[in-house]
Design an enzyme around this catalytic site. Structure first.
Site, PDB file in Angstrom:
ATOM      1  N   LYS A  94      13.211 -94.068 -46.455  1.00 18.08           N
ATOM      2  CA  LYS A  94      13.539 -92.984 -45.520  1.00 18.08           C
ATOM      3  C   LYS A  94      14.942 -93.194 -44.943  1.00 18.08           C
ATOM      4  O   LYS A  94      15.669 -92.234 -44.683  1.00 18.08           O
ATOM      5  CB  LYS A  94      12.502 -92.887 -44.398  1.00 18.08           C
ATOM      6  CG  LYS A  94      12.886 -91.816 -43.375  1.00 18.08           C
ATOM      7  CD  LYS A  94      11.766 -91.074 -42.731  1.00 18.08           C
ATOM      8  CE  LYS A  94      12.280 -89.867 -41.967  1.00 18.08           C
ATOM      9  NZ  LYS A  94      11.726 -89.735 -40.633  1.00 18.08           N
TER      10      LYS A  94
ATOM     11  N   ASN B 249      18.092 -90.573 -44.205  1.00 18.09           N
ATOM     12  CA  ASN B 249      18.729 -90.388 -42.899  1.00 18.09           C
ATOM     13  C   ASN B 249      20.206 -90.801 -42.905  1.00 18.09           C
ATOM     14  O   ASN B 249      21.030 -90.181 -42.240  1.00 18.09           O
ATOM     15  CB  ASN B 249      17.991 -91.191 -41.819  1.00 18.09           C
ATOM     16  CG  ASN B 249      16.644 -90.577 -41.460  1.00 18.09           C
ATOM     17  OD1 ASN B 249      15.614 -91.239 -41.473  1.00 18.09           O
ATOM     18  ND2 ASN B 249      16.638 -89.294 -41.148  1.00 18.09           N
TER      19      ASN B 249
ATOM     20  N   ASN C 289      20.778 -78.815 -42.040  1.00 20.34           N
ATOM     21  CA  ASN C 289      20.604 -79.705 -43.198  1.00 20.34           C
ATOM     22  C   ASN C 289      20.893 -79.023 -44.539  1.00 20.34           C
ATOM     23  O   ASN C 289      21.478 -79.623 -45.435  1.00 20.34           O
ATOM     24  CB  ASN C 289      19.178 -80.278 -43.207  1.00 20.34           C
ATOM     25  CG  ASN C 289      18.899 -81.144 -41.996  1.00 20.34           C
ATOM     26  OD1 ASN C 289      19.814 -81.502 -41.264  1.00 20.34           O
ATOM     27  ND2 ASN C 289      17.639 -81.469 -41.763  1.00 20.34           N
TER      28      ASN C 289
ATOM     29  N   ASN D 279      16.840 -76.620 -40.342  1.00 23.15           N
ATOM     30  CA  ASN D 279      16.741 -77.550 -39.202  1.00 23.15           C
ATOM     31  C   ASN D 279      18.084 -78.188 -38.856  1.00 23.15           C
ATOM     32  O   ASN D 279      18.899 -78.458 -39.738  1.00 23.15           O
ATOM     33  CB  ASN D 279      15.788 -78.707 -39.515  1.00 23.15           C
ATOM     34  CG  ASN D 279      14.368 -78.265 -39.686  1.00 23.15           C
ATOM     35  OD1 ASN D 279      14.086 -77.071 -39.724  1.00 23.15           O
ATOM     36  ND2 ASN D 279      13.468 -79.222 -39.808  1.00 23.15           N
TER      37      ASN D 279
ATOM     38  N   SER E 122      18.104 -84.579 -36.187  1.00 18.26           N
ATOM     39  CA  SER E 122      17.932 -85.149 -34.847  1.00 18.26           C
ATOM     40  C   SER E 122      19.280 -85.651 -34.310  1.00 18.26           C
ATOM     41  O   SER E 122      19.561 -85.549 -33.115  1.00 18.26           O
ATOM     42  CB  SER E 122      16.913 -86.284 -34.883  1.00 18.26           C
ATOM     43  OG  SER E 122      17.272 -87.239 -35.860  1.00 18.26           O
TER      44      SER E 122
HETATM   45  O1  KPL Z   1      14.568 -87.216 -40.187  1.00 16.32           O
HETATM   46  C1  KPL Z   1      15.402 -86.343 -40.103  1.00 16.32           C
HETATM   47  C2  KPL Z   1      16.148 -86.235 -38.835  1.00 16.32           C
HETATM   48  O2  KPL Z   1      16.590 -85.178 -38.469  1.00 16.32           O
HETATM   49  O3  KPL Z   1      16.241 -87.282 -38.165  1.00 16.32           O
HETATM   50  C3  KPL Z   1      15.696 -85.461 -41.278  1.00 16.32           C
HETATM   51  C4  KPL Z   1      14.829 -85.896 -42.441  1.00 16.32           C
HETATM   52  C5  KPL Z   1      17.138 -85.585 -41.647  1.00 16.32           C
HETATM   53  C6  KPL Z   1      15.331 -84.026 -41.030  1.00 16.32           C
HETATM   54  O4  KPL Z   1      16.171 -83.375 -40.171  1.00 16.32           O
END
Ligand code: KPL
Length: 317
Positions: free
Chosen positions: A193, A197, A211, A261, A264
């Site tokens: 993961k 990120n 994204n 999205n 974060s």
């Molecule tokens: O985990 C994410 C984040 O925003 O921290 C992703 C997978 C990039 C999705 O926005």
């Protein structure tokens, strides 16, 4: 089961609310967003589902740790990675000899703290592809669904009884609708993961795009690929077995699945808050140094994001 959710923001409240809905005894704790806690206390927690309907869960919520009955059987740590030490220190009184401590936080680097504060064998780590945003105080939007993988940081310390307890925890998360799976190789899934990120988060944070733009814009897409290519040997050293083509496909699929999205990290930058960059690009750069693999791109992205984000105590890079 008694569960305390530490750092009940968007994701923590979603997890806590879904667990409470299936009959678990859950406390939400958040000392820094008192408005959110007050709203939950007065009207319950509202969860907007992906389909667009909304349900309300009555779940105790508090900004004061002393209010939570102890000991709890499961502590879920949902604070930002850089607040982990402080949060674990605050919840120390809730942790008894049979308490499990679970973190699904982004990045790599909180593991030692979990091992320090959890009883032997009871530190759990994992990743989740569930997504949530705070729509208003007391109101969480369930923005995406995906697997939640969790497992022990010290599998060798488990016996038959603790293994059964752990299976029950996975089951109750799954029953709550969180698509939970037991993960025997936590390190591998964390670094897998992390590669997603480390590519998406800094690039979106610096360019301000959602994204999906990272693959639509050909220049950004080329940088995205370069960051994945650079980081791959480092995550491979931590058990990840993806080829370059697979790794790129994985990152691009996440961009596609979360196209609208804001990552974060972009949300943090926009709000002038610190980011989790030290736990995302940081581990790639540090491990690169240790393994003698150059990581100039991630180092640059790390420095640029730090320059762009809210202040944390300066650390030398
Ligand atoms: O985990 C994410 C984040 O925003 O921290 C992703 C997978 C990039 C999705 O926005």
């Amino acid at each position: 089961v008694n569960i305390a959710i530490i750092g009940a923001g968007a994701l923590g409240s979603l997890f806590g609310g879904l667990l409470a809905r299936t009959g678990q005894t859950v406390w939400l704790y958040n000392p820094s967003n008192v408005e959110h806690i007050q709203a939950i206390r007065s009207q319950g927690l509202l969860i907007e589902t992906l389909k667009g309907d909304t349900f309300c869960v009555q779940v105790p919520a508090t900004p004061r740790i002393e209010e939570i009955p102890k000991p709890v059987q499961l502590v879920g740590v949902f604070v930002k990675a850089y607040n982990t030490q402080e949060a674990l220190e605050q919840v120390r009184p809730l942790i008894g000899e049979h308490t499990w401590v679970l973190s699904l936080q982004n990045g790599v680097g909180v593991e030692e703290l979990l091992l320090k504060y959890a009883p032997k064998g009871r530190a759990l780590r994992g990743v989740t592809a569930q997504g949530a945003t705070l729509a208003a105080p007391g109101r969480v939007k369930w923005a995406g669904r995906g697997p939640t993988r969790l497992g022990p940081l010290e599998p060798e310390a488990l016996d038959a009884r603790t293994r059964r307890e752990l299976e029950q925890i996975v089951q109750l998360l799954d029953d709550a609708g969180l698509d939970a799976q037991y993960e025997p190789d936590v390190e591998r899934v964390l670094w897998e993961k992390l590669l997603v990120n480390v590519a998406i988060n800094p690039l979106t944070a610096l360019t301000g795009v959602p994204n999906g733009r990272l693959i639509e814009d050909l220049e950004l897409r080329a940088i995205l690929h370069d960051v994945v290519r650079e980081g791959l040997p480092i995550v491979q050293a931590h058990g990840v077995t993806l080829t370059l083509e697979e790794a790129i496909a994985r990152v691009e699929n996440v961009c596609r699945a979360t196209a609208e999205n804001l990552s974060s990290m972009l949300q943090d930058v926009r709000r002038g808050r610190p980011t989790e960059i030290d736990f995302i690009s940081g581990p790639i750069v540090r491990e690169g140094e240790r393994l003698k693999i150059p990581t100039p791109l991630s180092r640059l992205l790390w420095q640029l994001v730090r320059a762009r984000s809210g202040r944390l105590p300066q650390r030398s890079i």
